[in-house]
Design a protein around this motif. Sequence first.
Motif, PDB file in Angstrom:
ATOM      1  N   ILE A  96     -18.287  24.992  11.618  1.00 46.97           N
ATOM      2  CA  ILE A  96     -19.668  25.348  11.312  1.00 46.97           C
ATOM      3  C   ILE A  96     -20.341  26.038  12.493  1.00 46.97           C
ATOM      4  CG2 ILE A  96     -20.076  23.635   9.500  1.00 46.97           C
ATOM      5  CD1 ILE A  96     -21.371  21.858  11.614  1.00 46.97           C
ATOM      6  N   ARG A  97     -19.805  25.866  13.704  1.00 43.49           N
ATOM      7  CA  ARG A  97     -20.422  26.501  14.876  1.00 43.49           C
ATOM      8  C   ARG A  97     -19.688  27.764  15.311  1.00 43.49           C
ATOM      9  NH1 ARG A  97     -20.885  20.979  15.282  1.00 43.49           N
ATOM     10  NH2 ARG A  97     -22.927  20.201  15.949  1.00 43.49           N
ATOM     11  N   LEU A  98     -18.398  27.850  14.950  1.00 43.17           N
ATOM     12  CA  LEU A  98     -17.591  28.973  15.421  1.00 43.17           C
ATOM     13  C   LEU A  98     -18.103  30.293  14.863  1.00 43.17           C
ATOM     14  CD1 LEU A  98     -15.170  29.380  17.254  1.00 43.17           C
ATOM     15  CD2 LEU A  98     -13.721  29.472  15.237  1.00 43.17           C
ATOM     16  N   GLU A  99     -18.548  30.271  13.615  1.00 43.01           N
ATOM     17  CA  GLU A  99     -19.012  31.514  13.008  1.00 43.01           C
ATOM     18  C   GLU A  99     -20.118  32.118  13.857  1.00 43.01           C
ATOM     19  OE1 GLU A  99     -20.430  31.229   8.981  1.00 43.01           O
ATOM     20  OE2 GLU A  99     -21.246  33.264   9.091  1.00 43.01           O
ATOM     21  N   LEU A 100     -21.065  31.263  14.247  1.00 45.52           N
ATOM     22  CA  LEU A 100     -22.181  31.744  15.059  1.00 45.52           C
ATOM     23  C   LEU A 100     -21.689  32.280  16.398  1.00 45.52           C
ATOM     24  CD1 LEU A 100     -25.594  30.179  15.506  1.00 45.52           C
ATOM     25  CD2 LEU A 100     -24.302  30.643  17.557  1.00 45.52           C
TER      26      LEU A 100
END
Lengths: 317, 336
Positions: A96-100
């Motif tokens: 969920i954080r990698l995309e950002l």
Amino acid sequence: MRQYILKRVLLMIPTLLGVAVLVFFLLRVLPGDIVELKYAGTGTYAPKQAIERERAQLGLDKPLWQQFLSWIWGIVRFDFGQSMWTGRPITHEIAIRLELSVELALMATLVAVLISIPLGTLAALRQDSWVDYFVRVFSIAGLAIPSFWLGILMILVFIIYFRWLPPLTFTSFWVNPKANLMQLVWPALAVGYRYSAVATRMTRSAVLEVLREDYIRTARAKGLWEKVILVRHALKNALLPVITVIGLEFAFLVGGLVVTEQVFNLNGIGKLFVEAISQRDYTMVQSLVLLTSFVFIFVNFVVDLINAWLDPRIRYQ
Amino acid sequence: MSRTQNSKLKTQNSAIVEVRGLKKYFPVFSGLFTQRVVGWVKAVDDVSFSIRRGETLGLVGESGCGKTTTGRCILQLERVTEGEILFEGQDLTRLGDAELRLLRRHMQIVFQDPYSSLNPRMTIGQIIGEPIWVHRLLRDRGECRDRVEELLTLVGLNPLMAQRYPHELSGGQRQRVGIARALALEARFVVCDEPVSALDVSIQAQIINLLEELQGRFSLTYLFIAHDLSVVRHISDRIVVMYLGRVAEIADRVELYESPLHPYTQALLSAVPVPDPAVEAQRERVVLKGEVPSPMNPPSGCVFHPRCPIAVEECGQIVPQLREIRPDHWVACSRV
């Protein structure tokens, strides 16, 4: 070439294994223990049995080598386990954080490339003129100004003049591209500017060096247009070191931008990293370190491939 | 009197390149914050000579005497400080970039270093074919490829070399590529800037022979820059001797080697070893005193006077002009 690629891919395995060993044992050496920290947060008295029970549940009571092997065995099966703090699967927490983080890294790289290559080339072509001095001051400033300070300045300006506030939650690009870009464009500018500084200076010096090469004189003697000389003969040769620098910086950005994420209220890898370390979330830190190492190794590998493709003198047998 | 005037007239008519009063000064900068010009390196200082159509003009001198700069100035690869360069009657120093670019077809250069003068990222075929393409001599890719192969054969290389990259070739092969590139545009005038000094002796001979062969075939005019006196003697028709940015002597090859008049030329020629040890041991050598002065601060009067064996006091005051001592033999020395 195919053999070379295969060799490089296989060589990643021992490197990552080395990283895994290092991070695993370094973490255990750190004072403090996740279970104690967990209970310390609650402020209540923790009975010894409860702590022991918690330890056993997390598998921390087993000998170190057993813990290590079971962790590695999980990774081999692409099972990174659960966060020791929240209990949620690590792959989910990272995903969920990698995309950002990846999106921010890509945008910042784009900003940096768009700034550094034209400016660096221009500075080299007009060496020692006011253009050159301006570019040099601009890029030195980029190195000297911390990006969080630049970020704070940007936010202040936006609040005052545009009534823009960093949104509280991240909107995926695939859900709402406009909102997503609106959120990330400012941190991308702040980070990209800093990141362009190194690349600008590298471009400038590489172009200067190449312009003094004999084959540039040859190109001029051929009667080519200056534009062709610059693009086909000079830039193509000058970009090799620039690509290397940009690749390494990109890998660094994917690893997370702790301070910038804080300033712009972004929930990225950097923030996750800091939290995991302060909570002694062993499995989380281990996975994150492994992930960033992998990105570094992989980006390096891709940069090498690009260089080999661009420069016929680099041949891998 | 009328004879000399006649021969002068003839010289001027048949000249393909004429250099008149060429000066090239490089600024020397200094200063910590503001870069100020603190001096000038007088690389070439008032040099005049002409190159006749179809001849090979040798240009010799020690390293740093300005021979390469002269060659580059003629082709406008360096902007001149002062003077005129007439190429087939047209003053190149007055031309704009666009006009100059078109004229480059007719005047080419073979560089000294065959390693660094070829772009490492281009194949041999691209290097040779690029000028043909840019000058629109051929507009068809197939024809262009055929022409590249023809040029490669011409300089004694395998046409298959077109696919190779410069780093895959030997020094001699690369220099052949440099020559093929210079010929690609059917140039009439080629500056050979020490084309063999980076090569092995055995390869040197091959390249020299190739240059001579091509000259006969395409009636080329060469300006052959070198510091190797025996190479220059072999290939040149006439020879210009330079010292510290100035011309010392201009003469026919035989004349220059048989009876050099300028004391510098005499010293230079006597420095060439003679292969016969008996002769070598007996002959008298003119050995010059001291070092070559800095071109930033050249001696007054005749630049050679501090080292000259026959200098008198006035040599330090008067700059000697080139004088025609014998027919077609010019010397810049007031003592001759």
